[in-house]
Design an enzyme around this catalytic site. Structure first.
Site, short mmCIF file in Angstrom:
data_model
loop_
_atom_site.label_atom_id
_atom_site.label_comp_id
_atom_site.label_asym_id
_atom_site.label_seq_id
_atom_site.Cartn_x
_atom_site.Cartn_y
_atom_site.Cartn_z
CB THR A 13 -63.96 60.47 56.35
OG1 THR A 13 -64.56 61.66 56.85
CG2 THR A 13 -62.59 60.35 56.78
CB VAL A 132 -62.33 42.48 60.96
CG1 VAL A 132 -61.82 42.27 62.29
CG2 VAL A 132 -63.98 41.98 60.89
N GLY A 134 -59.42 47.44 60.43
CA GLY A 134 -59.25 48.44 59.50
C GLY A 134 -57.97 47.97 58.63
N GLY A 187 -62.10 63.97 68.90
CA GLY A 187 -62.39 63.21 67.96
C GLY A 187 -61.89 61.79 67.76
CD GLU A 190 -67.98 57.35 65.34
OE1 GLU A 190 -69.31 57.50 65.30
OE2 GLU A 190 -67.39 56.55 64.67
CE LYS A 205 -64.17 47.12 64.23
NZ LYS A 205 -63.62 48.12 64.96
N1 HSE Z 1 -65.27 52.59 65.98
C1 HSE Z 1 -64.24 51.88 65.59
C2 HSE Z 1 -63.00 51.80 66.64
C3 HSE Z 1 -63.38 52.04 64.31
O1 HSE Z 1 -63.04 52.54 67.68
O2 HSE Z 1 -62.27 50.82 66.62
C4 HSE Z 1 -64.06 51.50 63.23
O3 HSE Z 1 -64.35 50.15 63.27
#
Ligand code: HSE
Length: 435
Positions: A13, A132, A134, A187, A190, A205
């Protein structure tokens, strides 16, 4: 025009998102940077694995070593994730003197000093903007934009899954379990959701941000971490009555005094509704950064997803391209955190305000008993709510507590919990006023 060749490991992805963004804006990047950026090889799990955007078959291989060992590849992008094979791949690429770009927060958090030492040893760079928040350029901002600043405090909503769940709990008056189940169905969360829900992802992070901001390595074992499983809709509602919102906050705060240090922690926190972070809802991330020169600043955006992550990865690729073009090792040292000594302050020494919800027997003298314990610990109460009209043997009693150390508060709470008038496990959250 000079050309930089990229190899990528991971073509799912996020990987296909990076490739697609490069297809879309690679020429624009080249024009801006004065360096042509070229994809040479992409290692994938399987040629036909599901991916959001197509990758040409001619670029794909299933052997990651072909990427790392290709002498024509200058920059290796690692998007495999996890702390296992990804580490082997990164170390192999660094050992060859290749610049590495990674989105792997778990690995940086677990093995940062080792990876940065390996990069320094081979004179290569290791970039990690996508690790960190995104698409938010928070790493670059701390490293470069705020290079003239010290950082008294950084507060981050750095986990989109938790923020999505807490936002819906507040907006819909819904229970944690129901929202989590729905988020998984859609979705957004997870399966299993533990890394997010238990605060580990946020711990990775905020640890990276704290290390970058304070110049010493904040070991993840020392980061006090609590997740959101214990946040209930009743606490959301009482918090709202008191003028607060509950958010999972990553905190990196400088604490002065006789034994100075840096608070680095993750926990559900009551924040005033009037604070800008209280309005950050859904899957969005935000970082509130206080610099001693710049003052208060806010970064907001998507903390995950193929396109936001691709934006961050390509920003690192641009830095790598400029490093190669200019022939300099680095423009601003990417990390100086392994050299200096510093102290992550133990949680017991951290002072904060508290929200305390007790289930108590509805009879005279209860409040006196509780306040006597708090008074003997020199802990002050700032307000009390006991709503009328609750059915059953016990009623909720909400106390807002003045500043106290975590050690003192935990000790007092243990005594309060043992009072016969207390029914059920006390619930305590910290309160942050951003002073
Ligand atoms: N699983 C993370 C979140 C995204 O829910 O922010 C990836 O860092």
């Amino acid at each position: 025009m000079q050309q930089v060749n990229l190899g990528m490991i991971g073509g799912g992805t996020v990987g296909s998102g990076v490739f697609h963004a490069w297809q879309q804006n690679g020429d624009l990047m080249a024009a801006r940077l004065g360096v042509k950026i070229n994809f040479r090889k992409i290692a994938v799990k399987a040629f036909d694995e599901p991916r959001a955007y197509e990758i040409p078959l001619t670029l794909m291989t299933t052997d990651w070593q072909e990427v790392v060992n290709d002498p024509q590849i200058h920059v290796v992008i690692e998007l495999v994730g996890g702390t296992g094979i990804a580490k082997v791949m990164i170390l192999a690429a660094l050992a060859q003197g290749k610049t590495v770009v990674t989105a792997n927060k778990a690995l940086i958090s677990a093995c940062g000093p080792e990876l940065f030492a390996a990069a320094a040893k081979s004179g290569a760079n290791l970039y990690y903007e996508a690790s960190v928040c995104g698409g938010i350029p928070i790493i670059k901002s701390l490293r470069e934009g705020f290079v003239s600043n010290q950082f008294p405090a950084i507060y981050g909503i750095v986990n989109g899954t938790c923020n999505y769940i807490l936002s819906r709990m507040k907006q819909e008056g819904a229970d944690f379990g129901d929202v989590l189940a729905d988020a998984q169905k859609q979705g957004y969360a997870e399966t299993p959701p533990d890394l997010d829900i238990d605060g580990k992802d946020a711990q990775h992070k905020i640890g990276i941000l704290a290390s970058l901001a304070h110049g010493f390595w904040a070991d993840h074992h020392e980061i006090h971490t609590e997740g959101i499983r214990d946040v209930s809709k009743i606490d959301m509602q009482f918090a709202e009555k008191l003028g607060y919102t509950i958010k999972l906050l990553g905190i990196a705060k400088k604490i002065s005094g006789k034994k100075p240090g840096v608070q680095v922690s993750v926990y559900p926190t009551l924040i005033p509704n009037s604070h800008v972070l209280a309005s950050v809802n859904g899957v969005f991330n935000a970082c509130f950064v206080r610099g001693d020169v710049v003052g208060d600043t806010l970064f907001y955006g998507r903390g995950a997803g193929k396109d936001a992550t691709a934006s961050a990865v390509l920003s690192d690729v641009a830095d790598a391209a400029l490093d190669l073009k200019l022939g300099g090792k680095v423009r601003v040292a990417p990390f100086n955190a392994c050299a200096k000594k510093g102290r992550v302050m133990p949680m017991d020494e951290i002072t904060s305000r508290y929200y305390l919800r007790l289930s108590v027997a509805d009879k005279p003298g209860v409040l006196a008993k509780i306040s006597a314990i708090l008074a003997s610990a020199k802990i002050g109460i700032s307000s009390v709510i006991q709503p009328e009209g609750h059915a059953g043997d016990s009623v909720p009693l909400i106390l807002m507590i003045h500043d106290a150390t975590n050690a003192a508060m935990q000790k007092a709470l243990a005594k309060i919990a043992k009072l016969p008038v207390i029914k059920g496990k006390p619930v305590m959250f910290r309160v942050e006023n951003f002073d």
